[in-house]
Scaffold this motif. Structure first.
Motif, PDB file in Angstrom:
ATOM      1  N   VAL A   1     -20.986  57.053 -30.344  1.00 19.30           N
ATOM      2  CA  VAL A   1     -22.174  56.827 -31.182  1.00 19.30           C
ATOM      3  C   VAL A   1     -21.840  57.345 -32.572  1.00 19.30           C
ATOM      4  N   GLU A   2     -21.955  56.483 -33.563  1.00 20.49           N
ATOM      5  CA  GLU A   2     -21.584  56.840 -34.928  1.00 20.49           C
ATOM      6  C   GLU A   2     -22.614  56.275 -35.893  1.00 20.49           C
ATOM      7  N   SER A   3     -22.492  56.656 -37.142  1.00 23.22           N
ATOM      8  CA  SER A   3     -23.435  56.172 -38.145  1.00 23.22           C
ATOM      9  C   SER A   3     -23.311  54.656 -38.275  1.00 23.22           C
ATOM     10  N   ASP A   4     -24.337  54.023 -38.787  1.00 19.88           N
ATOM     11  CA  ASP A   4     -24.331  52.569 -38.934  1.00 19.88           C
ATOM     12  C   ASP A   4     -23.180  52.122 -39.830  1.00 19.88           C
ATOM     13  N   GLU A   5     -22.901  52.900 -40.860  1.00 19.34           N
ATOM     14  CA  GLU A   5     -21.805  52.567 -41.780  1.00 19.34           C
ATOM     15  C   GLU A   5     -20.456  52.638 -41.064  1.00 19.34           C
ATOM     16  N   ASP A   6     -20.230  53.726 -40.331  1.00 19.01           N
ATOM     17  CA  ASP A   6     -18.966  53.874 -39.607  1.00 19.01           C
ATOM     18  C   ASP A   6     -18.825  52.818 -38.519  1.00 19.01           C
ATOM     19  N   TYR A   7     -19.929  52.460 -37.918  1.00 22.48           N
ATOM     20  CA  TYR A   7     -19.903  51.444 -36.860  1.00 22.48           C
ATOM     21  C   TYR A   7     -19.410  50.112 -37.410  1.00 22.48           C
ATOM     22  N   HIS A   8     -19.949  49.688 -38.556  1.00 24.88           N
ATOM     23  CA  HIS A   8     -19.544  48.402 -39.123  1.00 24.88           C
ATOM     24  C   HIS A   8     -18.131  48.468 -39.702  1.00 24.88           C
ATOM     25  N   LYS A   9     -17.714  49.648 -40.191  1.00 29.66           N
ATOM     26  CA  LYS A   9     -16.321  49.806 -40.616  1.00 29.66           C
ATOM     27  C   LYS A   9     -15.377  49.632 -39.435  1.00 29.66           C
ATOM     28  N   TRP A  10     -15.778  50.201 -38.283  1.00 27.69           N
ATOM     29  CA  TRP A  10     -14.949  50.076 -37.078  1.00 27.69           C
ATOM     30  C   TRP A  10     -14.852  48.626 -36.643  1.00 27.69           C
ATOM     31  N   LEU A  11     -15.972  47.897 -36.667  1.00 27.09           N
ATOM     32  CA  LEU A  11     -15.953  46.480 -36.312  1.00 27.09           C
ATOM     33  C   LEU A  11     -15.029  45.692 -37.232  1.00 27.09           C
ATOM     34  N   ALA A  12     -15.116  45.976 -38.547  1.00 26.13           N
ATOM     35  CA  ALA A  12     -14.265  45.264 -39.496  1.00 26.13           C
ATOM     36  C   ALA A  12     -12.789  45.588 -39.262  1.00 26.13           C
ATOM     37  N   LYS A  13     -12.516  46.835 -38.883  1.00 22.90           N
ATOM     38  CA  LYS A  13     -11.124  47.250 -38.652  1.00 22.90           C
ATOM     39  C   LYS A  13     -10.523  46.551 -37.449  1.00 22.90           C
ATOM     40  N   ILE A  14     -11.247  46.541 -36.321  1.00 27.44           N
ATOM     41  CA  ILE A  14     -10.661  45.959 -35.109  1.00 27.44           C
ATOM     42  C   ILE A  14     -10.642  44.431 -35.185  1.00 27.44           C
ATOM     43  N   ALA A  15     -11.445  43.856 -36.099  1.00 25.02           N
ATOM     44  CA  ALA A  15     -11.424  42.401 -36.266  1.00 25.02           C
ATOM     45  C   ALA A  15     -10.082  41.941 -36.811  1.00 25.02           C
ATOM     46  N   THR A  16      -9.336  42.842 -37.443  1.00 20.45           N
ATOM     47  CA  THR A  16      -8.028  42.499 -37.996  1.00 20.45           C
ATOM     48  C   THR A  16      -6.909  42.665 -36.966  1.00 20.45           C
ATOM     49  N   GLN A  17      -7.231  43.232 -35.794  1.00 20.17           N
ATOM     50  CA  GLN A  17      -6.213  43.482 -34.784  1.00 20.17           C
ATOM     51  C   GLN A  17      -6.140  42.315 -33.803  1.00 20.17           C
ATOM     52  N   LYS A  18      -4.920  41.979 -33.413  1.00 20.82           N
ATOM     53  CA  LYS A  18      -4.734  40.892 -32.465  1.00 20.82           C
ATOM     54  C   LYS A  18      -5.049  41.387 -31.045  1.00 20.82           C
ATOM     55  N   PRO A  19      -5.677  40.550 -30.224  1.00 19.48           N
ATOM     56  CA  PRO A  19      -5.965  40.950 -28.834  1.00 19.48           C
ATOM     57  C   PRO A  19      -4.681  41.269 -28.075  1.00 19.48           C
ATOM     58  N   ALA A  20      -4.724  42.326 -27.275  1.00 21.29           N
ATOM     59  CA  ALA A  20      -3.583  42.751 -26.480  1.00 21.29           C
ATOM     60  C   ALA A  20      -4.089  43.361 -25.179  1.00 21.29           C
ATOM     61  N   PRO A  21      -3.277  43.337 -24.119  1.00 24.92           N
ATOM     62  CA  PRO A  21      -3.712  43.938 -22.845  1.00 24.92           C
ATOM     63  C   PRO A  21      -3.977  45.433 -23.008  1.00 24.92           C
ATOM     64  N   ALA A  22      -5.091  45.891 -22.487  1.00 23.77           N
ATOM     65  CA  ALA A  22      -5.446  47.308 -22.560  1.00 23.77           C
ATOM     66  C   ALA A  22      -4.887  48.045 -21.360  1.00 23.77           C
ATOM     67  N   ASN A  23      -4.681  49.335 -21.531  1.00 21.16           N
ATOM     68  CA  ASN A  23      -4.259  50.149 -20.400  1.00 21.16           C
ATOM     69  C   ASN A  23      -5.371  50.181 -19.351  1.00 21.16           C
ATOM     70  N   ASN A  24      -5.005  49.929 -18.097  1.00 22.43           N
ATOM     71  CA  ASN A  24      -5.990  49.903 -17.018  1.00 22.43           C
ATOM     72  C   ASN A  24      -5.482  50.754 -15.872  1.00 22.43           C
ATOM     73  N   GLN A  25      -6.176  51.861 -15.598  1.00 19.78           N
ATOM     74  CA  GLN A  25      -5.710  52.802 -14.595  1.00 19.78           C
ATOM     75  C   GLN A  25      -5.689  52.184 -13.198  1.00 19.78           C
ATOM     76  N   ALA A  26      -6.703  51.390 -12.873  1.00 24.60           N
ATOM     77  CA  ALA A  26      -6.762  50.787 -11.535  1.00 24.60           C
ATOM     78  C   ALA A  26      -5.576  49.862 -11.301  1.00 24.60           C
ATOM     79  N   ALA A  27      -5.281  49.010 -12.291  1.00 27.67           N
ATOM     80  CA  ALA A  27      -4.162  48.088 -12.150  1.00 27.67           C
ATOM     81  C   ALA A  27      -2.838  48.843 -12.058  1.00 27.67           C
ATOM     82  N   SER A  28      -2.708  49.931 -12.829  1.00 23.27           N
ATOM     83  CA  SER A  28      -1.476  50.721 -12.806  1.00 23.27           C
ATOM     84  C   SER A  28      -1.282  51.394 -11.457  1.00 23.27           C
TER      85      SER A  28
END
Length: 305
Positions: free
Chosen positions: A249-276
């Protein structure tokens, strides 16, 4: 009136006052037993728990005090082995001690039902009819100063064996970490791709079952910035204990900054403990334990936390 009766009445009144004050004090302490109130709806559950603790303390202290009073002041004299007086019964007393528990149970049920409706948790009846009954709003709480009541952020929540995936339509991005703006109304669209799951954030006092083949809208208002934990409250299979996610939970400003930041990242497989863990077990030369459902493939997201 005899002096002994006057003293008995005074003792009874004094004891009742003392027990009431002590019970209220114990009930107030219940607030400190719980995590910080991180959502506007938290106070509804905390008030209910405090009420139940107060009532339970009053009953416990009342019964215990009565027993101690009887043991101290009405015990048989030393060497007295005679039977007590034969009493047929007291209809008035029996009616009273039957009526009081019934009234207490109805009081608790009424209060709990009121909180349940204010929280707007989707019960079995609502799921059958696929809509909220008239007058019920999802996770409703009394408006607080500085908190917007209208939903301004809509997030899709996908649960599967065994991972959480969060989709943010505003930027069309996904993550395995749930980010929320503080002091803004949030609406989650909860979905399950396989079995029954439970969306549970203890700091928010919110728990909602997620039913396969149904999309459940769930609203609440985060009010305290920080990092919390989301768990699956339903047993959804072998690796359900690994199905956890961070909630930021973060401020509205930080939240939208985070959204803008990850929008520039290419999708990639996330670490998944169950699958590992499943892959590690499958590669062992000797098979141990029970057969289990194959975990879903690690989710492909823009941000894995």
């Amino acid at each position: 009136m005899k002096l002994s009766k006057i003293l008995s009445v005074l003792t009874l009144i004094t004891g009742a006052i003392a027990i009431s004050i002590t019970s209220i004090w114990i009930g107030k302490q219940a607030y400190s037993w719980l995590p910080p109130q991180a959502a506007a709806e938290s106070h509804l559950i905390d008030d209910l728990i405090s009420f139940l603790v107060t009532l339970g303390a009053f009953i416990f202290l009342g019964v215990t005090s009565t027993l101690m009073y009887s043991v101290i002041f009405h015990r048989a004299e030393k060497g007295d082995l005679s039977d007590g007086p034969h009493i047929e019964g007291n209809v008035t007393l029996e009616v009273v001690w039957t009526a009081i528990p019934i009234m207490l149970v109805l009081w608790i049920a009424g209060y709990s039902s009121q909180v349940y409706e204010q929280m707007g948790i989707q019960g079995p009846t609502q799921l059958v009819h696929l809509h909220n009954p008239v007058g019920m709003e999802s996770a409703y709480a009394a408006p607080q100063e500085g908190v917007m009541s209208e939903p301004v952020e809509k997030i899709d929540v996908i649960a599967k064996q065994w991972a959480w995936v969060f989709h943010y339509p505003e930027r069309n991005v996904t993550s395995t970490e749930l980010h929320l703006p503080s002091d803004r109304r949030v609406r989650l669209a909860l979905q399950s791709e396989d079995v029954l799951h439970g969306f549970y954030i203890p700091a928010f006092r919110l728990k909602q079952d997620i039913i396969p083949s149904h999309t459940i809208d769930f609203e609440f208002t985060p009010i305290r910035q920080g990092q919390y934990r989301l768990t699956d409250s339903q047993y959804s299979g072998t690796y359900f204990a690994t199905m956890q996610a961070n909630v930021v939970v973060e401020s509205d400003e930080d939240y939208h900054k985070w959204l803008a930041k990850i929008a520039t990242q290419k999708p990639a497989p996330a670490n998944n403990q169950a699958a590992s863990e499943y892959a590690q077990t499958a590669n062992e030369p000797v098979k141990n334990g029970w057969d289990t459902v194959v975990p879903a493939a690690p989710p492909v997201v823009n941000y894995s936390g």
